[in-house]
Design a protein around this motif. Structure first.
Motif, short mmCIF file in Angstrom:
data_model
loop_
_atom_site.label_atom_id
_atom_site.label_comp_id
_atom_site.label_asym_id
_atom_site.label_seq_id
_atom_site.Cartn_x
_atom_site.Cartn_y
_atom_site.Cartn_z
N GLU A 69 12.07 4.19 -2.54
CA GLU A 69 12.20 2.73 -2.09
C GLU A 69 11.33 2.61 -0.82
O GLU A 69 10.93 1.72 -0.61
N GLN A 70 11.86 3.40 0.07
CA GLN A 70 10.75 3.33 1.40
C GLN A 70 9.40 3.03 1.14
O GLN A 70 8.39 2.29 1.94
N LEU A 71 8.72 4.31 0.56
CA LEU A 71 7.39 4.03 0.19
C LEU A 71 6.94 2.65 -0.44
O LEU A 71 5.83 2.11 -0.23
N ALA A 72 7.67 2.12 -1.65
CA ALA A 72 7.49 0.84 -2.23
C ALA A 72 7.68 -0.20 -1.11
O ALA A 72 6.78 -1.03 -1.18
N ASP A 73 8.78 -0.11 -0.39
CA ASP A 73 8.75 -1.18 0.76
C ASP A 73 7.71 -1.24 1.73
O ASP A 73 7.19 -2.22 1.95
N LYS A 74 7.47 -0.13 2.09
CA LYS A 74 6.23 -0.17 3.17
C LYS A 74 4.95 -0.42 2.55
O LYS A 74 4.02 -1.29 3.04
N GLU A 81 0.91 9.47 0.26
CA GLU A 81 2.31 9.85 -0.40
C GLU A 81 2.23 9.48 -1.75
O GLU A 81 2.80 10.34 -2.65
N PHE A 82 1.94 8.41 -2.29
CA PHE A 82 1.67 7.99 -3.55
C PHE A 82 0.97 8.88 -4.68
O PHE A 82 1.15 9.25 -5.70
N SER A 83 -0.33 9.38 -3.86
CA SER A 83 -1.44 10.21 -4.49
C SER A 83 -0.56 11.55 -5.05
O SER A 83 -1.08 12.10 -5.90
N ARG A 84 0.45 11.95 -4.31
CA ARG A 84 1.17 13.13 -4.77
C ARG A 84 1.75 13.06 -6.10
O ARG A 84 2.01 14.24 -6.74
N TYR A 85 2.03 11.95 -6.76
CA TYR A 85 2.70 11.62 -8.00
C TYR A 85 1.67 12.24 -9.07
O TYR A 85 1.86 12.82 -10.16
N PHE A 86 0.22 12.33 -8.67
CA PHE A 86 -0.79 12.58 -9.66
C PHE A 86 -1.01 14.15 -9.73
O PHE A 86 -1.86 14.76 -10.41
N ASN A 87 -0.25 14.71 -8.80
CA ASN A 87 -0.24 16.29 -8.87
C ASN A 87 0.39 16.95 -10.09
O ASN A 87 0.22 18.00 -10.76
N ASP A 88 1.48 15.88 -10.73
CA ASP A 88 2.22 16.30 -11.81
C ASP A 88 1.94 15.38 -12.91
O ASP A 88 2.05 15.75 -14.04
N TYR A 89 1.42 14.14 -12.94
CA TYR A 89 1.17 13.47 -13.92
C TYR A 89 -0.20 12.94 -14.04
O TYR A 89 -1.05 12.71 -13.07
N ASP A 90 -0.88 12.61 -15.50
CA ASP A 90 -2.27 12.19 -15.24
C ASP A 90 -2.38 10.70 -15.32
O ASP A 90 -3.18 10.16 -14.80
N PHE A 91 -1.19 9.95 -15.84
CA PHE A 91 -1.46 8.55 -15.58
C PHE A 91 0.08 8.04 -15.66
O PHE A 91 1.12 8.93 -15.71
N ILE A 92 0.16 6.97 -15.01
CA ILE A 92 1.53 6.28 -14.76
C ILE A 92 1.62 4.87 -15.22
O ILE A 92 0.60 3.96 -14.89
N LEU A 93 2.82 4.46 -16.13
CA LEU A 93 2.96 3.28 -16.55
C LEU A 93 3.91 2.71 -16.09
O LEU A 93 5.05 3.24 -15.26
N SER A 94 3.94 1.15 -16.15
CA SER A 94 4.83 0.34 -15.36
C SER A 94 4.69 -1.01 -16.11
O SER A 94 3.51 -1.24 -16.65
N PRO A 95 5.41 -1.96 -15.71
CA PRO A 95 5.21 -3.40 -16.13
C PRO A 95 3.95 -3.79 -15.26
O PRO A 95 3.81 -3.43 -14.21
N THR A 96 3.38 -4.73 -15.76
CA THR A 96 2.55 -5.79 -15.12
C THR A 96 3.21 -6.95 -14.34
O THR A 96 2.91 -7.29 -12.90
N SER A 97 3.95 -7.62 -14.82
CA SER A 97 4.82 -8.68 -14.13
C SER A 97 6.38 -8.38 -14.76
O SER A 97 6.61 -7.59 -15.83
N ILE A 98 7.14 -9.27 -14.14
CA ILE A 98 8.53 -9.28 -14.75
C ILE A 98 8.60 -9.55 -16.32
O ILE A 98 9.41 -8.97 -17.00
N GLU A 120 11.16 -0.17 -12.58
CA GLU A 120 11.82 -1.03 -11.40
C GLU A 120 10.83 -0.86 -10.05
O GLU A 120 10.51 0.39 -9.96
N LEU A 121 10.58 -1.60 -9.08
CA LEU A 121 9.89 -1.18 -7.99
C LEU A 121 10.57 -2.32 -6.81
O LEU A 121 10.56 -3.25 -6.74
N ALA A 122 11.04 -1.57 -5.76
CA ALA A 122 11.38 -2.11 -4.58
C ALA A 122 12.32 -3.22 -4.97
O ALA A 122 12.63 -4.28 -4.42
#
Length: 478
Positions: A299-304, A372-389, A264-266
């Motif tokens: 949510e604020q990061l995603a919206d911005k 801000e988003f780059s900080r996620y990669f301090n803890d994870y090597d890759f991030i998975l998500s949907p490409t479209s709905i 889920e995103l925004a």
């Protein structure tokens, strides 16, 4: 045509005369299927045949793509061929110059079969327009192959060619790969005026690019690797495609990776079939021993991030058009945003009329989002998500709500909600096939994001997943 590129090239090096046979098979398949798909809009048959005869007598030792048939998106300049981006004012534009990417393909021994279909101004998740017929999805001709690299994705899924060079400012590599069951790599933001791509529109004296990348689509991760190595060697005179070392690891086993995922995103949630596809990949990683964690993007990061993308996208568009045309674009894109989960109509309006100070502020917002988003990669090597709905949808030229799996989805949310995010942030992202959904018989893709300039690690990780069965599955074309 189910060889991988390195296998086909190796066979050609052993028996060079088979290049002619490979090309003949490709042309036979194009003749049989392209009228149904409208994937290839400019066929370079005579030129390709002449090149094949020359290649047979060349030393192949330094040609990694020896005799491999490929296609390029219509938006790349190439040997006096039309480069119209399906836009009537450019109907006669056919410059006598070569994109550096097309030239590198040829220098490596590839044979360019033709140019593939695109939507007008490359500005849709479908492929249709005033100059070219509507492109159809090989898995279901009633559905779109995506956009804007839709023709290229359809050609690959139908096995008309072995690879495609596309471009991506809002999902234009990843969405077609997703909808056609392919691998598609959006590299770290790399688009620039000197790589021979339109837009920016020609002969305007403009050269600003932002948010966009050029990159390969193919039927396997190893094919992506082959094309990426050829096309994206450093171009130091323009400070492009630079080889930058990163801390993202390369492991021989999936068990050694730390993975995050979100669905889920925004406020945009993926459909049940996409959720099933994502969970197939997640379960595989867990079964292999990887550390997998579900996360939620702030949510604020995603919206911005999404609103800043809209603002900068408007600014990129504005350099090519006078104010009356910009008002038309504001109406066109604004209509799609009107009922979207993220209300960005005002950001679009600002982007289409930004002065330098406002542009500078938008760049600062972009850098803040990236940090801000780059900080996620301090803890994870890759991030998975949907490409479209969801998967490929039926042709929908008026951008009505998309009715799928008992739900009604806003067009912008369905097509762009998950992909625009990474165009603003600039991360490299691979769209990987997660399988064919049992209920709908359509391919479902999953996005894998990495930290900036970690393309080699991302490709390696995708190859490990491909070995676990996440691979291209050919359609039966009726």
């Amino acid at each position: 045509m189910m060889y991988k590129i390195h296998e086909l090239s190796a066979e050609h090096k052993t028996k060079p005369e088979q290049i002619i046979e490979t090309l003949d098979r490709a042309h036979t398949r194009i003749d049989a299927l392209n009228p149904k798909l409208n994937a290839i809009v400019h066929d370079f048959r005579e030129q390709a045949s002449a090149r094949a005869k020359v290649l047979v007598n060349e030393d192949p030792s330094n040609l990694p793509l020896y005799g491999v048939p490929v296609t390029i998106k219509e938006s790349f300049v190439y040997r006096n061929s039309p480069c119209t981006i399906n836009f009537p004012p450019l109907k006669s534009y056919a410059p006598d110059i070569n994109s550096v990417l097309a030239q590198r393909l040829e220098n490596a021994g590839a044979i360019i079969l033709g140019k593939t279909n695109v939507p007008m101004l490359l500005s849709d998740c479908q492929t249709f327009g005033p100059l070219y017929p509507t492109a159809n999805n090989p898995y279901d001709l009633r559905r779109t192959p995506g956009g804007s690299t839709g023709g290229g994705a359809a050609a690959l899924a139908a096995q008309l060619s072995y690879a495609e060079i596309g471009s991506d400012i809002g999902g234009s590599i990843r969405n077609p790969a997703n909808l056609c069951g392919l691998f598609g790599l959006k590299p770290t933001t790399n688009g620039h005026i000197h790589d021979g791509h339109v837009p920016p529109l020609p002969n305007r004296g403009t050269g600003f690019t932002a948010l966009n990348s050029t990159g390969p689509l193919a039927r396997s991760a190893s094919d992506i690797e082959q094309i990426y190595k050829v096309c994206y060697q450093p171009l130091p005179e323009y400070q492009q495609y630079l080889d930058i070392q990163t801390s993202t690891p390369i492991h021989n086993k999936l068990a050694n990776y730390k993975i995050a995922y979100y669905d889920e995103l925004a406020g945009v949630q993926c459909s049940a079939p996409t959720q099933r596809g994502l969970q197939r990949v997640v379960k595989c990683l867990e079964d292999q021993g990887a550390q997998v964690s579900k996360i939620r993007i702030d949510e604020q990061l995603a919206d911005k991030t999404l609103k800043t993308w809209v603002k900068l996208f408007g600014f990129v568009c504005s350099q090519d058009f006078a104010w009356p045309v910009r008002k038309i674009l504001q109406f066109k894109f604004g209509k799609d945003l009107k009922k979207s989960s993220f209300d960005a109509k005002q950001e679009l309006k600002k982007g289409l009329s930004m002065n330098f100070r406002e542009y500078s502020k938008a760049l600062l917002e972009q850098k803040e989002c990236i940090a801000e988003f780059s900080r996620y990669f301090n803890d994870y090597d890759f991030i998975l998500s949907p490409t479209s709905i969801g998967p490929a949808f039926e042709h929908n030229h008026k951008h009505n709500n998309i009715e799928f799996d008992g739900q009604s989805y806003n067009y912008t949310d369905y097509c762009f909600g998950f992909v625009m995010f990474y165009n603003l942030l600039g991360n490299p992202v691979m769209s990987l096939p997660s399988g064919i959904d049992e209920k709908y018989g359509l391919p479902i893709g999953v996005s894998i994001a990495a930290s900036h300039h970690s393309e080699n690690q991302l490709i390696h990780f995708s190859k490990l997943l491909e070995k676990q069965g996440f691979e291209f599955q050919a359609p039966t074309i009726s």
